[in-house]
Design a protein around this motif. Structure first.
Motif, PDB file in Angstrom:
ATOM      1  N   ASN A  67       0.813  -1.215   0.000  1.00 38.02           N
ATOM      2  CA  ASN A  67       0.000   0.000   0.000  1.00 38.02           C
ATOM      3  C   ASN A  67       0.849   1.270   0.000  1.00 38.02           C
ATOM      4  O   ASN A  67       0.330   2.369   0.168  1.00 38.02           O
ATOM      5  N   LYS A  99       1.168   6.621  -9.874  1.00 38.20           N
ATOM      6  CA  LYS A  99      -0.161   7.051  -9.432  1.00 38.20           C
ATOM      7  C   LYS A  99      -1.236   6.766 -10.479  1.00 38.20           C
ATOM      8  O   LYS A  99      -2.425   6.676 -10.150  1.00 38.20           O
ATOM      9  N   LYS A 126      -3.722   3.071  -7.077  1.00 41.11           N
ATOM     10  CA  LYS A 126      -4.293   4.410  -6.958  1.00 41.11           C
ATOM     11  C   LYS A 126      -4.506   4.862  -5.513  1.00 41.11           C
ATOM     12  O   LYS A 126      -4.516   6.064  -5.239  1.00 41.11           O
ATOM     13  N   ASN A 127      -4.670   3.913  -4.595  1.00 41.89           N
ATOM     14  CA  ASN A 127      -4.902   4.289  -3.198  1.00 41.89           C
ATOM     15  C   ASN A 127      -3.646   4.201  -2.338  1.00 41.89           C
ATOM     16  O   ASN A 127      -3.704   4.326  -1.114  1.00 41.89           O
ATOM     17  N   ASN A 128      -2.504   3.977  -2.982  1.00 45.89           N
ATOM     18  CA  ASN A 128      -1.244   3.851  -2.243  1.00 45.89           C
ATOM     19  C   ASN A 128      -0.738   5.188  -1.729  1.00 45.89           C
ATOM     20  O   ASN A 128      -1.159   6.259  -2.196  1.00 45.89           O
ATOM     21  N   LYS A 129       0.196   5.123  -0.791  1.00 50.94           N
ATOM     22  CA  LYS A 129       1.029   6.263  -0.449  1.00 50.94           C
ATOM     23  C   LYS A 129       2.211   6.271  -1.417  1.00 50.94           C
ATOM     24  O   LYS A 129       2.805   5.217  -1.695  1.00 50.94           O
TER      25      LYS A 129
END
Length: 715
Positions: A447, A484, A490-493
């Motif tokens: 993540n 990104k 898409k929801n990663n840091k």
């Protein structure tokens, strides 16, 4: 055989012999060759009396640097240091006791109080009785105040005859000047913050309030052959900060966020951001992972200065506020072949990680492109960790994210033109994320996506003096932007993963750092790596926090004590070698650190970490914009024409060596961040930009330093 044939054969042999000799001289070994210094024009002392025939001690050349005087000594004997020195002028005598001296430097008197004109100097050896000399020198009174007050500048790094950078104050302006002017016939290249500069021996104007890294390199070949480790190469680096106010202007539409006047890197080797930077809470939603640097500073000081995670070894904080990097020793340094044969229960049994806030894989004994059996076992391993700790930020630093950094540049790296298509069809370039035959993959395992921003080699250079290191920021920025765009991330840091020094890749020569000890008294020289420029550290910090989700700044040392003598040296110890020069010319190296208290002293001046911390504080000034805001690149003016940004603007900036101007917009608020990583490190630029509401305004850009502004849009 005819005469013509013989002549032809002889010509061929002569050509081949000549070509072979040229290749050997150009690329063959020469590291053992000696290159004596080319004597430059300096005043020569006039010997008045050298009565000691036992040593024939004389003062040869000398130089004046403000109030400091340096003297080149010559003798037919060794072991003469330390010295007593007397300087007499107009009936007044100054005495300097127990002055140390070592090979590779000149006898130095740091604060000589003389009037304009001639003076006598008497040098007496304390190592050999009766060995002394007296000479006549001249002092230039007009130059005695050319060097600013020592309390107003800081310098750390090498200290010998190869490089001697000082700030010079003239007509209210600051200059960096090399008083060593060392030449020995090899190719010499001098850089400030990683960009080639000329005539630093004459002085180069700089702005106060900033830190400059001056690096000089010598090679007995063209500079771009630095990769050739059998050539005779030398490197020196001095890092110098000059106190003063940053005088950058604010435009009518934007307010500049300057480096605050209270900020400075530490005057000692111990960092001071953990006590000097005002307290502030971490920026909401951002990940800032650092290390505790001072043993006497509690972890709370770091958490109250914008840091969200400290290393697992750094104190008594909650484990959820720690970060951990799993290195090869997690698996007892066993390779991927061993790991790839483990059963699922065996792998799951090894995944007993505590609930760290951040967990990074760094299995550097493995190939970075994992075979299928390793990927499968990493999935098993990670699934256990994720199940046990669903709020943990999990990343694979060693294997990388779906789109790894191609290391784009125009001096031998990946070609930016070849990557423009990535914005039309964003996809992984990392085979680690390929789907396994059973349908499983690492795509949903991590993540957090890191992109490394480790400093790059400062060669080869182009015609503007730029090297691969000048492209690191833009290459990383492009890489995270593509990451990104990949749907399963898409929801990663998205973070930068950095280090503060250049890791040698070509058996680079080591930079000798000078440390002055007081117990025992003497000079310890320890070979160190080159430091990254402060301007680069600040830019990595700001861009990671403003455009992305933060940074993980790795460090190779633990929290240090404040005892400046707490070093322990050993021929079998860690590091890259050292030399010990006792002030009395007698104390053995075994006495170094004899009365050390607490943990060891810092191994180097870690100013990059201070500037990473500063960037965190500066980004906090625009927290209300960058949290929840939208990123847009801005139009700017170049050569009278407006440059409209494109999706691939980071690549265009690399390809055309353009400034990079971007912004975060939230409602009517805007934060503007800009940099020119290619312009001269001492150049100033006023850049006209167009804001999203159509307003045209200007921003100031100096050297390779980032510029941060904020403002209010009209609509």
């Amino acid at each position: 055989m005819s005469k013509t044939t013989l002549i032809w054969i002889a010509g061929v042999l002569l050509f081949l012999t000549g070509s072979g000799l040229w290749v050997w001289n150009r690329f063959g070994p020469s590291e053992g060759r000696s290159y004596p210094e080319i004597i430059n024009a300096l005043p020569v002392a006039q010997t008045i009396d050298s009565s000691s025939s036992a040593c024939d001690l004389v003062v040869r050349r000398y130089k004046q640097i403000g109030r400091e005087m340096q003297f080149e000594l010559a003798s037919n004997a060794g072991g003469l240091a330390p010295y007593n020195v007397e300087i007499s002028q107009n009936g007044k005598t100054q005495q300097f006791k127990d002055i140390p001296h070592r090979y590779g430097t000149w006898l130095t008197l740091p604060n000589v109080d003389l009037a304009n004109g001639e003076a006598n100097i008497k040098v007496t050896s304390l190592g050999l009785q009766g060995c002394e000399t007296t000479a006549l020198i001249s002092f230039d009174g007009a130059r005695k105040n050319e060097i600013p007050d020592p309390q107003s500048w800081i310098r750390y790094g090498s200290k010998d005859n190869f490089l001697d950078i000082r700030p010079v104050l003239k007509d209210g302006k600051f200059f960096l000047k090399d008083f060593a002017s060392y030449e020995d016939g090899r190719t010499k290249v001098v850089m400030i913050d990683g960009i080639v500069v000329k005539d630093i021996e004459k002085g180069i104007e700089v702005k106060p309030g900033l830190l400059y890294s001056v690096t000089a390199r010598w090679i007995d070949a063209p500079y771009n052959d630095w990769w050739n480790n059998v050539k005779n190469r030398s490197v020196r680096q001095q890092n110098i900060w000059i106190a003063g106010k940053e005088h950058a202007k604010s435009s009518s539409a934007l307010t500049r966020i300057n480096i605050p006047e209270w900020f400075s890197p530490s005057p000692t080797l111990n960092v001071q951001f953990d006590t000097k930077i005002p307290e502030f809470q971490p920026i909401s939603g951002k990940l800032v992972a650092m290390y505790r640097m001072n043993d006497d500073v509690p972890a709370s000081n770091y958490y109250n200065r914008g840091i969200s995670y400290l290393a697992n070894v750094d104190g008594d904080q909650q484990i959820s506020k720690m970060h951990y990097t799993a290195t090869p020793n997690y698996f007892s340094d066993k390779d991927e072949n061993w790991f790839g044969k483990l059963s699922k229960p065996e792998v799951e049994g090894m995944a007993g990680a505590p609930g760290f806030g951040v967990y990074a894989y760094d299995f550097e004994f493995w190939n970075q492109h994992y075979p299928a059996e390793v990927k499968q076992r990493l999935i098993w391993f990670s699934d256990v960790i994720k199940k046990n700790h669903p709020k943990m930020y999990l990343m694979d630093y060693w294997g990388g994210g779906a789109y790894t950094n191609p290391h784009i540049n125009t001096v031998g790296g990946a070609n930016p033109k070849d990557l423009m298509k990535d914005y039309q069809e964003p996809k992984a370039n990392n085979s680690n994320f390929d789907v396994l035959p059973n349908g499983e993959s690492l795509r949903n395992t991590f993540n957090t996506t890191p992109i490394d921003v480790y400093p790059k080699p400062m060669f080869p250079i182009d015609d503007k003096g730029n090297s691969a290191n000048n492209f690191v920021l833009l290459s990383a920025l492009h890489s995270l932007r593509i990451n990104k765009l990949i749907p399963y991330q898409k929801n990663n840091k998205f973070i930068f993963y950095g280090w503060n020094r250049y890791m040698p890749l070509y058996k680079d020569p080591i930079n000798p750092w000078s440390y002055n000890l007081t117990d025992p008294k003497g000079e310890l020289i320890m070979n160190q790596l080159e430091m990254m420029p402060a301007s680069q550290a600040l830019s990595f910090s700001l861009f990671s926090l403003v455009l992305f989700d933060g940074f993980y700044l790795w460090h190779d040392g633990g929290a240090a004590s404040r005892d400046p003598n707490a070093y322990h040296v050993s021929k079998d110890g860690p590091g890259w070698g050292y030399e010990w020069y006792p002030a009395d010319n007698k104390t053995p190296e075994s006495e170094v650190g004899r009365n050390a208290k607490g943990k060891g002293a810092p191994w180097y001046w870690d100013f990059p970490t201070e500037y990473y911390a500063l960037g965190n504080w500066m980004a906090k000034r625009v927290e209300d914009v960058i949290v929840g805001g939208t990123n847009v690149d801005l139009t700017f003016e170049r050569d009278g024409n407006w440059v409209e940004p494109k999706k691939e603007q980071a690549l265009l900036a690399i390809d055309q060596k353009l400034p990079f101007v971007t912004a975060i917009v939230k409602d009517k608020k805007i934060a503007v961040l800009a940099i020119d990583t290619f312009q001269s490190p001492t150049a100033s630029k006023t850049l006209k930009v167009r804001l999203p509401d159509g307003t045209e305004t200007s921003i100031e850009m100096y050297g390779n330093w980032p510029s941060l502004y904020r403002g209010i849009l009209k609509k």
